[in-house]
Design a protein around this motif. Sequence first.
Motif, PDB file in Angstrom:
ATOM      1  N   VAL A   1      -7.711  37.410  21.868  1.00 19.16           N
ATOM      2  CA  VAL A   1      -7.806  35.554  21.141  1.00 19.16           C
ATOM      3  C   VAL A   1      -6.868  35.265  20.101  1.00 19.16           C
ATOM      4  O   VAL A   1      -6.494  35.987  19.673  1.00 19.16           O
ATOM      5  CB  VAL A   1      -9.286  35.108  21.301  1.00 19.16           C
ATOM      6  N   LEU A   2      -5.797  34.357  21.502  1.00 22.54           N
ATOM      7  CA  LEU A   2      -5.397  33.665  19.890  1.00 22.54           C
ATOM      8  C   LEU A   2      -5.452  32.632  18.894  1.00 22.54           C
ATOM      9  O   LEU A   2      -5.983  31.475  20.040  1.00 22.54           O
ATOM     10  CB  LEU A   2      -4.094  33.797  20.497  1.00 22.54           C
ATOM     11  N   LYS A   3      -5.667  32.393  17.827  1.00 26.27           N
ATOM     12  CA  LYS A   3      -5.935  31.208  17.364  1.00 26.27           C
ATOM     13  C   LYS A   3      -5.056  30.615  16.032  1.00 26.27           C
ATOM     14  O   LYS A   3      -4.358  31.169  15.464  1.00 26.27           O
ATOM     15  CB  LYS A   3      -6.934  31.198  16.636  1.00 26.27           C
ATOM     16  N   ASN A   4      -4.803  28.850  16.143  1.00 21.59           N
ATOM     17  CA  ASN A   4      -3.684  28.268  15.414  1.00 21.59           C
ATOM     18  C   ASN A   4      -4.249  28.900  13.756  1.00 21.59           C
ATOM     19  O   ASN A   4      -5.428  28.575  14.178  1.00 21.59           O
ATOM     20  CB  ASN A   4      -3.825  27.082  15.663  1.00 21.59           C
ATOM     21  N   LEU A   5      -3.457  29.152  12.732  1.00 25.53           N
ATOM     22  CA  LEU A   5      -3.725  29.255  11.876  1.00 25.53           C
ATOM     23  C   LEU A   5      -3.694  27.570  10.736  1.00 25.53           C
ATOM     24  O   LEU A   5      -2.341  27.010  10.717  1.00 25.53           O
ATOM     25  CB  LEU A   5      -3.082  30.018  11.084  1.00 25.53           C
ATOM     26  N   ARG A   6      -4.168  27.475   9.885  1.00 23.04           N
ATOM     27  CA  ARG A   6      -4.092  25.707   9.947  1.00 23.04           C
ATOM     28  C   ARG A   6      -3.285  26.220   7.751  1.00 23.04           C
ATOM     29  O   ARG A   6      -4.023  26.900   7.540  1.00 23.04           O
ATOM     30  CB  ARG A   6      -5.505  25.018   9.645  1.00 23.04           C
ATOM     31  N   GLY A   7      -3.271  25.119   7.272  1.00 21.62           N
ATOM     32  CA  GLY A   7      -2.523  25.752   6.066  1.00 21.62           C
ATOM     33  C   GLY A   7      -0.924  26.317   6.004  1.00 21.62           C
ATOM     34  O   GLY A   7      -1.011  26.073   4.692  1.00 21.62           O
ATOM     35  N   VAL A   8      -0.779  27.186   7.030  1.00 24.10           N
ATOM     36  CA  VAL A   8       0.026  28.065   6.041  1.00 24.10           C
ATOM     37  C   VAL A   8       1.552  27.654   7.715  1.00 24.10           C
ATOM     38  O   VAL A   8       0.992  28.277   8.633  1.00 24.10           O
ATOM     39  CB  VAL A   8      -0.242  29.466   6.368  1.00 24.10           C
TER      40      VAL A   8
END
Lengths: 313, 313
Positions: free
Chosen positions: A259-266
Amino acid sequence: MDVRRLELLRELAERGSITEVARATHRTPSAVSQQLRVLEREAGLPLTEKAGRGIVLTDAGRALARSAADVAVAIEHANALWDEFRNDPTGEVSLATFPTGGQMLLPGTVKRLDAIGGLTLHCSDRDPESDDFPALTADFDIVLAHTASPAAMNWPSNEITVVKLMTEPLDIALPPGHPLASKELLDPEDLIGERWIGVPWGYPFEKAIQDISTAAGTPMNVVQRFGDTRVTEAFVANGLGIAILPCYTAGGAYRSEIVLKNLRGVVSERHIFALIRPDRAERLAVRTVVDALRAEADAVVAANAHRNPPYPA
Amino acid sequence: MDVRRLELLRELAERGSITEVARATHRTPSAVSQQLRVLEREAGLPLTEKAGRGIVLTDAGRALARSAADVAVAIEHANALWDEFRNDPTGEVSLATFPTGGQMLLPGTVKRLDAIGGLTLHCSDRDPESDDFPALTADFDIVLAHTASPAAMNWPSNEITVVKLMTEPLDIALPPGHPLASKELLDPEDLIGERWIGVPWGYPFEKAIQDISTAAGTPMNVVQRFGDTRVTEAFVANGLGIAILPCYTAGGAYRSEIVLKNLRGVVSERHIFALIRPDRAERLAVRTVVDALRAEADAVVAANAHRNPPYPA
DNA sequence: TACGTCCATGTAGCGACTCTACACCGTAGC
DNA sequence: GCTACGGTGTAGAGTCGCTACATGGACGTA
């Protein structure tokens, strides 16, 4: 004053030893040595000096080598005009790629070139630990390169033509059953305490993991380090850790097990470029391949647009 | 792709016939023909076509010839760097001049070069009726040229490097006993009815006489036409007419027998340039000579500053 | 210190390339 | 028609740059 000799001097400046120049130009070291000797006699001043058991260029030699590059550009420009006139890009084009870039862009690029017809593209992959992409331009017409941040692009832009192809987001790869897999977006703090599958020291993704550590306020725990993303994917799919992977290329054989997830804040992304030595960039055949690469890169970005939400600042 | 062959093509573009190229490059026509044939085979498309008993370049041939010029510039740039490094301009520089320009600038220029030492300047004069100064740049490193008005400078500035040297006023030359010799400044109307010693058709000064005619409202009466100003001066000194002559060079053997007067209301001056083919302009030796020419021209202008009042509009 | 390795550099000879000398052909002008 | 001129073929000679092989110095190791 002879152009072929000047070209040898330039090769020497790029490769550093007569033996290497001889190998690259399919000659014996003796031939190279003789020609450089003649060049030096014509110049009237020393172009090389001994250094240990090898030689190094003098200041004059380096300066002449640089102007030899200008000559090469002018000659290749003439060659390009040539091709332009008969409307038929000729010859072979060689390309070096890093594995994931080649996987993502080259099949489509070759198809595009086949549709045009007439020229052949020879591709080969180079070990991604080689962060000295520019050096490869001596041996290949086109070199695909990637960096974590454009600021790290300390390539000499006057000696290397840099064509930007695309920016690829880096996502966090999780096994499907992972607690974080249900979240829409991840924050750096979510990742504290996870076991990481990282990359060897010096690889581009290293910087992204460091940025996450900084944002989370805690060093990340990297338990494995692999250069080949397929190994990384196998580990993630088996629940042995999480990783940061290029969004468009990750998955492969493990598409349903990751599963691929976006990362917030970086800001986690990598920038992909084509590097070309300026004289080679003049060739119509080379420019045709670069155009195809750009078109393919645009197509990949467009096909993945839905997984590529704008990053919050 | 061979540079020497490209250079031949470029010579052909400049000179128009194989025989001329052969003469200029000290080869037999057969050798030139053979090399062009090889080039054409390499190019894969016709570069020349028959025209009467000669040949002309095709569009492709002309385009390639132009890019050959770029190659030549790059090569000469390398040569210049070369010279720069050993700080010693080498070789010989050839220069073509029109007579009055050579008389005015060359002795001083050669003295300046002798003071620097190391390079030799070969000068020769060309018939001034040759208004095709740019064509001479194929045979000489530097060509001194002059025009009546900068607007008449229809030289292709991308194919010819133009260096402005000076502007020289044109004065009215009178015999000492002439009624107008007592006036401080002359007006165009003063010259109505005078007998003129002019120049052959097409010479630069012709335009100045026409301008005076226009300003005076009456055509001037040109009774003699000479290309060599010494003949003109002899006629003026003997009271056989008046003439328009370059201010700094007029006089010579007749210094005490000729009076020069400024003319009001007509911009009468000639502009003196050095023309150089761009590749030759790269040579340090050539640039050194051009610098000396400029310095000498400045010195001539400064030495004559008192006779050179600003023109009323 | 002796040895092997690596790199640059000499020498002899071969092959390719480009020139000249000369002959030939088509075009233009008298 | 002849003659002059410009371009093109062919044979041969000189030059140039390459390879193959040998030499010599610098570095690392036993």
